[in-house]
Design a protein around this motif. Structure first.
Motif, short mmCIF file in Angstrom:
data_model
loop_
_atom_site.label_atom_id
_atom_site.label_comp_id
_atom_site.label_asym_id
_atom_site.label_seq_id
_atom_site.Cartn_x
_atom_site.Cartn_y
_atom_site.Cartn_z
N GLN A 1 0.85 -1.18 0.00
CA GLN A 1 0.00 0.00 0.00
C GLN A 1 0.89 1.23 0.00
OE1 GLN A 1 -1.55 -1.16 4.19
NE2 GLN A 1 -1.96 1.03 4.05
N LYS A 2 0.37 2.33 -0.45
CA LYS A 2 1.16 3.53 -0.64
C LYS A 2 1.61 4.12 0.70
CE LYS A 2 1.04 8.11 -2.80
NZ LYS A 2 0.21 9.08 -3.57
N GLY A 3 2.93 4.20 0.89
CA GLY A 3 3.50 4.94 2.01
C GLY A 3 3.51 4.26 3.35
N TYR A 4 2.80 3.14 3.49
CA TYR A 4 2.70 2.49 4.80
C TYR A 4 2.73 0.98 4.65
CZ TYR A 4 0.97 7.08 6.28
OH TYR A 4 0.86 8.42 6.52
N ASN A 5 3.11 0.32 5.75
CA ASN A 5 2.99 -1.13 5.87
C ASN A 5 3.61 -1.85 4.68
OD1 ASN A 5 1.44 -0.59 8.27
ND2 ASN A 5 -0.28 -0.12 6.94
N GLY A 6 3.01 -2.92 4.23
CA GLY A 6 3.52 -3.66 3.08
C GLY A 6 4.42 -4.80 3.47
N VAL A 7 4.16 -5.98 2.89
CA VAL A 7 4.95 -7.18 3.17
C VAL A 7 5.26 -7.89 1.86
CG1 VAL A 7 4.26 -7.61 5.57
CG2 VAL A 7 2.74 -8.32 3.71
N ALA A 8 6.45 -8.48 1.78
CA ALA A 8 6.85 -9.17 0.55
C ALA A 8 7.70 -10.39 0.90
CB ALA A 8 7.64 -8.23 -0.35
N ILE A 9 7.54 -11.43 0.11
CA ILE A 9 8.36 -12.64 0.22
C ILE A 9 9.08 -12.82 -1.11
CG2 ILE A 9 8.36 -15.13 0.59
CD1 ILE A 9 5.77 -14.77 2.22
N LEU A 10 10.41 -12.73 -1.07
CA LEU A 10 11.25 -12.92 -2.25
C LEU A 10 11.90 -14.29 -2.13
CD1 LEU A 10 13.17 -9.50 -2.17
CD2 LEU A 10 10.87 -9.93 -3.07
N SER A 11 11.82 -15.09 -3.18
CA SER A 11 12.30 -16.47 -3.06
C SER A 11 13.04 -16.94 -4.31
CB SER A 11 11.11 -17.40 -2.79
OG SER A 11 11.53 -18.74 -2.68
N LYS A 12 14.12 -17.66 -4.07
CA LYS A 12 14.79 -18.38 -5.15
C LYS A 12 14.00 -19.64 -5.52
CE LYS A 12 19.63 -17.26 -3.97
NZ LYS A 12 20.91 -17.88 -3.55
N LEU A 13 13.27 -20.15 -4.54
CA LEU A 13 12.53 -21.40 -4.70
C LEU A 13 11.11 -21.11 -5.16
CD1 LEU A 13 13.63 -22.96 -1.28
CD2 LEU A 13 14.73 -23.28 -3.51
N PRO A 14 10.54 -22.00 -5.94
CA PRO A 14 9.15 -21.80 -6.36
C PRO A 14 8.21 -21.71 -5.16
CG PRO A 14 10.19 -23.53 -7.67
CD PRO A 14 11.14 -23.22 -6.55
N VAL A 15 7.34 -20.73 -5.17
CA VAL A 15 6.32 -20.59 -4.13
C VAL A 15 5.00 -20.20 -4.79
CG1 VAL A 15 7.90 -19.93 -2.25
CG2 VAL A 15 6.93 -18.15 -3.74
N GLU A 16 3.92 -20.53 -4.12
CA GLU A 16 2.61 -20.09 -4.58
C GLU A 16 1.99 -19.18 -3.53
OE1 GLU A 16 0.07 -23.44 -5.17
OE2 GLU A 16 -0.12 -23.89 -3.03
N ASP A 17 1.19 -18.27 -3.99
CA ASP A 17 0.51 -17.33 -3.10
C ASP A 17 -0.46 -18.11 -2.22
OD1 ASP A 17 -1.18 -15.29 -2.00
OD2 ASP A 17 -0.60 -13.96 -3.64
N ALA A 18 -0.33 -17.96 -0.91
CA ALA A 18 -1.20 -18.67 0.04
C ALA A 18 -2.13 -17.72 0.78
CB ALA A 18 -0.36 -19.47 1.03
N GLY A 19 -2.30 -16.51 0.22
CA GLY A 19 -3.30 -15.61 0.76
C GLY A 19 -2.78 -14.63 1.79
N ASP A 20 -3.71 -13.90 2.40
CA ASP A 20 -3.36 -12.92 3.41
C ASP A 20 -4.49 -12.83 4.42
OD1 ASP A 20 -5.28 -10.64 2.53
OD2 ASP A 20 -4.19 -11.15 0.69
N LEU A 21 -4.17 -12.27 5.58
CA LEU A 21 -5.13 -12.13 6.67
C LEU A 21 -5.18 -10.67 7.11
CD1 LEU A 21 -3.84 -15.24 8.66
CD2 LEU A 21 -6.01 -15.11 7.41
N ASP A 22 -6.38 -10.21 7.46
CA ASP A 22 -6.56 -8.82 7.88
C ASP A 22 -7.07 -8.81 9.31
OD1 ASP A 22 -6.86 -6.08 8.00
OD2 ASP A 22 -8.81 -6.09 6.98
N PHE A 23 -6.18 -9.08 10.24
CA PHE A 23 -6.58 -9.09 11.64
C PHE A 23 -6.93 -7.68 12.11
CE2 PHE A 23 -3.68 -12.95 11.84
CZ PHE A 23 -4.74 -13.83 11.76
N ALA A 24 -7.90 -7.62 13.02
CA ALA A 24 -8.40 -6.37 13.61
C ALA A 24 -9.12 -5.49 12.59
CB ALA A 24 -7.30 -5.59 14.33
N GLY A 25 -9.32 -6.00 11.38
CA GLY A 25 -10.07 -5.28 10.36
C GLY A 25 -9.49 -3.93 10.01
N LEU A 26 -8.17 -3.83 10.00
CA LEU A 26 -7.51 -2.55 9.76
C LEU A 26 -7.43 -2.19 8.28
CD1 LEU A 26 -4.57 -2.83 12.34
CD2 LEU A 26 -6.75 -1.62 12.62
N GLY A 27 -7.55 -3.19 7.42
CA GLY A 27 -7.42 -2.93 5.99
C GLY A 27 -6.00 -2.61 5.58
N HIS A 28 -5.02 -3.08 6.38
CA HIS A 28 -3.62 -2.80 6.13
C HIS A 28 -2.93 -4.00 5.47
CE1 HIS A 28 -3.47 0.19 9.78
NE2 HIS A 28 -4.23 0.62 8.79
#
Length: 262
Positions: A62-89
């Motif tokens: 997201q612009k300017g805040y937060n944000g998470v990334a997984i960089l991998s040499k190994l093949p990975v598939e997207d396993a989703g995300d969770l929005d705890f506390a309903g922050l929308g972050h």
């Protein structure tokens, strides 16, 4: 197969692209989990990292805040995300390896400066976030899973430079420590770093406010690597790359490493 994993709050993936490149080049972990990327995914310098061999990316931004990334040499598939506390972050993303191991990358809210939810909304959000982590892992007991990230809580007395002086400072207050312990217990998570390094002061964060952070050494261990019980014994080689805190224009966090025989 041995897999080396690192977690690092980078405090802007675009501003510190050079530091990420340096870590990937010099340390070459198989997987690097980043937090506080402060960028939409489409503006992250992912092609640079792909050029270094990290061709598999799972990220939320997201612009300017937060944000998470997984960089991998190994093949990975997207396993989703969770929005705890309903922050929308953008505070969580998960990726699954071909071995079936799921990696959870978290950026828990910092919680502001005042440890009182009655006067500080951010502190309440932090407590709610960690409590909802607990509830989720009670209902979804992790198997073949690794949890990493900036959890923004230093749980042990030797995870901070002064237990007594930080008892009323956000990140080490008793209620935060209790909430994190409940979340860890709910999932049966093993603190891999402390399993490998059970004794002594250990920090992954040093404030920008300290003129000479290295000499003052008033640190906290805010960044963590946990594993589900079924793979915890496969973990070894934990370390914190303290030197990275002294690189040019550094993040205030240092990368935390662990190896897993998967």
């Amino acid at each position: 197969m041995p897999v080396t994993l690192a977690t690092w709050n980078i405090n802007s993936i675009r501003l510190r692209e050079t530091l990420v490149k340096r870590l990937l080049t010099e340390e070459a972990p198989d997987i690097l989990c980043l937090q506080e990327c402060k960028s939409p995914v489409e503006k992250m310098p992912l092609e640079t990292f792909r050029g270094l061999g990290y061709g598999h990316v799972v990220a939320r931004g997201q612009k300017g805040y937060n944000g998470v990334a997984i960089l991998s040499k190994l093949p990975v598939e997207d396993a989703g995300d969770l929005d705890f506390a309903g922050l929308g972050h953008a505070r969580h993303v998960a990726a699954r390896l071909e071995s079936g191991v799921t990696i959870h990358n978290f950026y828990v809210p910092a919680g502001g400066d005042i440890p009182d939810r009655a006067v500080n909304e951010k502190f309440g959000q932090k407590l709610d976030y960690v409590r909802e982590m607990r509830d989720f892992f009670r209902e979804n007991r992790p198997e073949r899973a690794i949890l990493v990230g900036d959890l923004n809580i230093a749980p042990r007395e030797d995870d901070v430079w002064s237990h007594k002086q930080l008892l009323k400072v956000v990140s080490h207050t008793p209620i935060e420590v209790e909430h994190l312990a409940e979340a860890q217990e709910a999932g049966g998570w093993v603190d891999v770093t402390r399993a490998d390094i059970p004794e002594g002061k250990l920090y992954s964060w040093w404030s920008y406010r300290a003129r000479d952070w290295d000499a003052a050494d008033k640190g906290r261990r805010l960044d963590h690597v946990w594993a589900s019980p079924d793979i915890a014994l496969a973990a070894h080689g934990s370390r914190i790359l303290r030197a990275a805190r002294g690189w040019d224009q550094p993040s205030d966090h240092a990368p935390v490493f662990a190896c897993f025989d998967l």
